[in-house]
Design an enzyme around this catalytic site. Structure first.
Site, PDB file in Angstrom:
ATOM      1  N   PHE A  36       0.821  -1.216   0.000  1.00 30.19           N
ATOM      2  CA  PHE A  36       0.000   0.000   0.000  1.00 30.19           C
ATOM      3  C   PHE A  36       0.855   1.265   0.000  1.00 30.19           C
ATOM      4  O   PHE A  36       0.373   2.347  -0.342  1.00 30.19           O
ATOM      5  CB  PHE A  36      -0.948   0.014   1.211  1.00 30.19           C
ATOM      6  N   LYS A  37       2.141   1.132   0.387  1.00 32.17           N
ATOM      7  CA  LYS A  37       3.000   2.311   0.435  1.00 32.17           C
ATOM      8  C   LYS A  37       3.192   2.945  -0.934  1.00 32.17           C
ATOM      9  O   LYS A  37       3.634   4.086  -1.041  1.00 32.17           O
ATOM     10  CB  LYS A  37       4.344   1.960   1.073  1.00 32.17           C
ATOM     11  N   ASP A  38       2.831   2.227  -2.003  1.00 30.29           N
ATOM     12  CA  ASP A  38       2.885   2.811  -3.341  1.00 30.29           C
ATOM     13  C   ASP A  38       1.997   4.053  -3.463  1.00 30.29           C
ATOM     14  O   ASP A  38       2.344   4.990  -4.170  1.00 30.29           O
ATOM     15  CB  ASP A  38       2.442   1.786  -4.398  1.00 30.29           C
ATOM     16  N   ALA A  49       4.041   6.873  -1.741  1.00 36.07           N
ATOM     17  CA  ALA A  49       5.321   7.185  -2.379  1.00 36.07           C
ATOM     18  C   ALA A  49       5.118   7.790  -3.767  1.00 36.07           C
ATOM     19  O   ALA A  49       5.816   8.729  -4.149  1.00 36.07           O
ATOM     20  CB  ALA A  49       6.182   5.926  -2.462  1.00 36.07           C
TER      21      ALA A  49
END
Ligand SMILES: *Cc1c(COP(=O)(O)O)cnc(C)c1O
Length: 435
Positions: free
Chosen positions: A106-108, A111
């Protein structure tokens, strides 16, 4: 959008300043001075909109004075170019899959949005932006792939040798272009110490425009609100209205974004914070005592956080009133044995393979329902990463069912390149100065 420091409401900065500085000097966190509400019409008709449309509407509500509509739309369309499907696993339970982006976590969302916002603010002729990031696994991949090819930026990632999974290492080391990887012969803490020292070093700061890309940056938080609204839209299409979200939590950025969405007018019945044995927040909500501890390693290693940095934001959203927080947030913790049982149960009951972080969020829903038998709300647990990133944790039978996504197949054809450094700061500094 003006932002204040949680340590000093009189210290206010612009969105651009908060993006490039991440953290106020007083070590608080930046929070919006006003949290605007989405208009009722939009919420009432949200099921008509796609994820990029919802993302744009939410972002524009927050940032309309900071980034002109046309530019904001371009940023969103470029950053949020993958799906966040809500998958039904039984009558009243859904999983929100947040692992369809380039790094399979989910950090996409954070970022990719952050990198494009930074590039937008770096107008022509501004000095190259040097992003330094230490990673224990997931953050580095999302930041590397998020900034890959973004003009006027360069990313340096430090990761601990032998301590990240194979897929994570390939995500860090096979990019080239404006991304370089440093394999540090030490631990994650050593990597983090090197980055911190670099930020404090006068010579490096005079030569380079250094910035961090960590999860406290406000531009990583904002895009995480998008998928909460989008989930509500998807469920509304299927006739559901009252939603409970269960969020696997480490630094509490993801659930913090959910709570921000709620404050912006998203109808939510309850949030569940699901942790591993690094349970500072569940203990706090039970006892009223906030006591951080050194982190302990678990199967859900992206949540191995003893001092969750975004918790102050959540307290701030509720005016530091514990009673109010507890009305909206329930917290449970699970150990490795329970996590493994959870993975097996989800698989045997629904044929679904959940990563360890995701399994913890599922277990928390089961626990909540056990304690609230009269509550028949629809519940959604967030799947924060693809199972293939944690291959060693699954029993062989389940591991065999993990589908390898195209992002991984592509990686396997690429060649690893990393510079190797020790843990001494002088070595790292000379490396930076010489390039
Ligand atoms: C980072 C991460 C988490 C924790 O998210 P926070 O926003 O830090 O609470 C959970 N699961 C996965 C897979 C992660 O990478």
């Amino acid at each position: 959008m003006k932002l204040y420091s949680t340590n000093n409401k009189n210290l206010q900065v612009s969105f651009k300043d908060a993006v490039f500085n991440s953290m106020p000097q007083d070590k608080g966190l930046y929070m919006p001075v006003d949290i605007p509400k989405l208009d009722n019409d939009f919420i009432a008709n949200i099921e008509q909109y796609s994820l990029p449309e919802i993302a744009y509407k939410v972002a524009a509500t927050l940032l309309k004075d900071e980034i002109p509509a046309k530019d904001l739309k371009a940023i969103i369309d470029d950053a949020i170019n993958f799906e966040a499907p809500v998958v039904k696993i039984d009558k009243a339970t859904f999983v929100l899959e947040l692992f369809h982006g380039p790094s399979l976590a989910f950090k996409d969302f954070g970022a990719r949005f952050m990198s494009r916002v930074m590039a937008y603010f770096l107008q022509d002729g501004e000095q190259l932006l040097d992003v330094l990031v230490a990673t224990s696994g997931d953050t580095g991949g999302a930041v590397a792939l998020g900034f890959l090819g973004v003009p006027n930026t360069r990313v340096t990632i430090l990761y601990p040798k032998g301590k990240v999974s194979l897929i994570q290492e390939l995500q860090l080391t096979t990019n080239g272009e404006n991304i370089r990887a440093i394999e540090v012969d030490g631990t994650f803490d050593d990597c983090q110490a090197l980055v911190k020292q670099a930020f404090a070093d006068e010579e490096l700061n005079s030569k380079f425009r250094l910035t961090s890309a960590n999860s406290i940056n406000i531009s990583r938080l904002i895009p995480q609100t998008f998928y909460y609204f989008n989930t509500y839209a998807q469920l509304k299409r299927q006739g559901n209205n009252e939603v409970i979200f269960s969020v696997p939590s480490g630094n509490f950025g993801n659930i913090g974004a959910g709570l921000l969405a709620y404050k912006m007018g998203l109808p939510v019945k309850q949030f569940i914070a699901a942790t591993n044995i690094n349970d500072t927040v569940p203990r706090f909500l039970n006892s009223g005592v906030y006591e951080t501890r050194p982190s302990t390693q678990t199967y859900a290693n992206a949540m191995d956080v003893g001092a969750p940095s975004n918790w102050v934001r959540i307290m701030d959203l509720f005016e530091n009133d514990v009673t109010m927080v507890k009305e909206m947030v329930t917290a449970y913790r699970f150990d490795d044995e329970e996590t493994l049982e959870g993975i097996k149960n989800i698989y045997s009951a629904f044929g679904y393979v959940a990563c360890p972080h995701t399994a913890i969020a599922y277990l928390a829903i089961a626990q909540f329902r056990k304690e609230n038998p009269a509550d028949h709300s629809t519940a959604v647990f967030l799947s924060t990463a693809h199972a293939c990133k944690f291959p060693d944790i699954f029993p062989a039978e389940i591991a065999a069912k993990i589908e390898v996504p195209y992002q991984v197949m592509q990686l396997e054809t690429k060649v690893k390149y990393a510079d190797v450094l020790g843990t001494d700061f002088e070595g790292f500094k000379q490396y930076l100065l010489s390039k």
